[in-house]
Design a protein around this motif. Sequence first.
Motif, PDB file in Angstrom:
ATOM      1  N   ARG A  77       0.085  -2.979  -1.457  1.00 38.03           N
ATOM      2  CA  ARG A  77      -0.409  -1.826  -0.712  1.00 38.03           C
ATOM      3  C   ARG A  77      -0.061  -0.497  -1.391  1.00 38.03           C
ATOM      4  NH1 ARG A  77      -1.131  -2.812   5.698  1.00 38.03           N
ATOM      5  NH2 ARG A  77      -2.325  -4.735   5.476  1.00 38.03           N
ATOM      6  N   TYR A  80      -2.544  -0.211  -4.113  1.00 38.44           N
ATOM      7  CA  TYR A  80      -3.836   0.128  -3.511  1.00 38.44           C
ATOM      8  C   TYR A  80      -3.912   1.622  -3.199  1.00 38.44           C
ATOM      9  CZ  TYR A  80      -7.935  -0.440  -0.466  1.00 38.44           C
ATOM     10  OH  TYR A  80      -9.185  -0.360   0.097  1.00 38.44           O
ATOM     11  N   CYS A  81      -2.844   2.158  -2.642  1.00 36.39           N
ATOM     12  CA  CYS A  81      -2.806   3.595  -2.314  1.00 36.39           C
ATOM     13  C   CYS A  81      -2.925   4.447  -3.574  1.00 36.39           C
ATOM     14  CB  CYS A  81      -1.509   3.941  -1.582  1.00 36.39           C
ATOM     15  SG  CYS A  81      -1.400   3.280   0.100  1.00 36.39           S
ATOM     16  N   CYS A  83      -4.410   3.607  -6.302  1.00 38.31           N
ATOM     17  CA  CYS A  83      -5.804   3.496  -6.756  1.00 38.31           C
ATOM     18  C   CYS A  83      -6.721   4.401  -5.933  1.00 38.31           C
ATOM     19  CB  CYS A  83      -6.280   2.047  -6.667  1.00 38.31           C
ATOM     20  SG  CYS A  83      -5.584   0.952  -7.937  1.00 38.31           S
ATOM     21  N   GLN A  84      -6.477   4.463  -4.629  1.00 33.57           N
ATOM     22  CA  GLN A  84      -7.286   5.339  -3.780  1.00 33.57           C
ATOM     23  C   GLN A  84      -7.162   6.794  -4.219  1.00 33.57           C
ATOM     24  OE1 GLN A  84      -9.430   4.758  -1.105  1.00 33.57           O
ATOM     25  NE2 GLN A  84      -9.327   2.622  -1.751  1.00 33.57           N
ATOM     26  N   LYS A 110      -6.734 -10.511  -5.073  1.00 29.80           N
ATOM     27  CA  LYS A 110      -7.167  -9.125  -4.841  1.00 29.80           C
ATOM     28  C   LYS A 110      -6.426  -8.163  -5.759  1.00 29.80           C
ATOM     29  CE  LYS A 110      -8.536  -9.673   0.002  1.00 29.80           C
ATOM     30  NZ  LYS A 110      -8.290  -9.230   1.402  1.00 29.80           N
ATOM     31  N   ALA A 111      -5.151  -8.467  -6.013  1.00 31.87           N
ATOM     32  CA  ALA A 111      -4.371  -7.606  -6.904  1.00 31.87           C
ATOM     33  C   ALA A 111      -4.947  -7.631  -8.319  1.00 31.87           C
ATOM     34  CB  ALA A 111      -2.916  -8.054  -6.925  1.00 31.87           C
ATOM     35  N   LEU A 114      -7.836  -5.165  -8.520  1.00 30.45           N
ATOM     36  CA  LEU A 114      -7.388  -3.774  -8.557  1.00 30.45           C
ATOM     37  C   LEU A 114      -6.647  -3.457  -9.847  1.00 30.45           C
ATOM     38  CD1 LEU A 114      -6.189  -3.294  -4.876  1.00 30.45           C
ATOM     39  CD2 LEU A 114      -8.159  -2.232  -5.952  1.00 30.45           C
TER      40      LEU A 114
END
Length: 309
Positions: A77, A80-81, A83-84, A110-111, A114
Motif C-alpha cells: 500500500r 501504491y501510494c 505510484c499514485q 499486483k505488486a 506496479l
Amino acid sequence: MVASDPRQAGELYRYVNEHAATLADVPYAELGPIGYLAIADWYFNRKEFDKALLRFERLYTSSSPLLAKRMDDVYFRLGYCFCQNKKWQDALPCFESLFKQFPRSPLTGKAACLYYAAAANHYKEHKEESTYDTYIEATRRYVKHCSESGDKSDAHFQLCKYYQDKGKRKEALKEFSLVESDSPHYAEARYFVVQSNVDELASLQKTEKPQSKSLNAVYRETLQQLAEYQKLLQQQEKATDTKEIEGHIRLLEAKAYIYGPEGNYKKALDTLKYFEGNFPHNEKLAIAAAGLRIECYQKLQLFKAAQEE
C-alpha cells in the motif's frame, strides 16, 4: 489502546477502523502500530492517498511483532501510494521489500504490475545503467507474475532487446515470439525471428549434409516466415515507411536460398536483381547485396561476373 497479543490486535484494528473518522488524528504513541495501520487503511480505502502515505511511511520502519505478518500489506500500500503521486523511485524499494520478505504473499502479482510501472517510469525520467537494470528486473517479474490481463507485448519486446544486447540469442528469440500481432513492435520482432532462422540455416549448412532433415525443416519454415513477413509489410506500408525493412527482408530471402539444402544461387541472384534501383540511397544495403551476388557468382563459377561486381 495499544494491543499486546494477536487477538487483541485484531479487535483493536476493527474498532479503530470502524471509528476512524473520530480517531484519525490520534497520535501513533496512543494508537500503537495496529491502530495506526487501521487509520492508514481507512484513508487508503477512501483514496486519500496523501494521508495514507504519511501513516504507511511511519509503519514501514516498524519492528512491532504484531505487524510482522501484515507488513506485506504495508509495503504494497505504501508503494501504491507513491505510484499514485508519481514518486516512482520511492515506490521501488517498497515492492522490493515485499518480494524479498514475502515471496508467497497473495499481493506479489499486483505488486509485480506496479513494480514494472514504477521502474519503467523511473527509467524514462533517469536514463542510467542502474535504473535500466532495475527496469529489466521489473520487466522479468512483470511478465512472469503479473496476473492482470493486459498487453505484455511491450515488456516482451524490451526483454528481447536486452537479451540481444547481451548476446543471449535463445532467450531473445523466445521473447520475440511472444510479441503479439497487434503490437507496434510486431514487425521488428518477427524480423528477428526470420533473421535467426536464416542464421541457423547458415550454421547448419556447415555441419549438416545437404538433404538432412533438420536443414530441410528449417529451410521450409524460413521460406514460410518470409512469405508471411511480406504480407505483413504489405499491410503496414500504407501506415508506415517500410522501404528499408523490405530491403533487409530481400537480403534475408537471398541468404535463405544460398544457405538452403540445394544452395539455389540462381534464385538468390534473381532475388537481388535490380536491388539498388528498388532500394536507392542506402549504401549499407547495397554493399550487402553486392557481397551476396559475388558469393553466388563464385559458387556458380562465374568468375568474370564476380570480378565485375
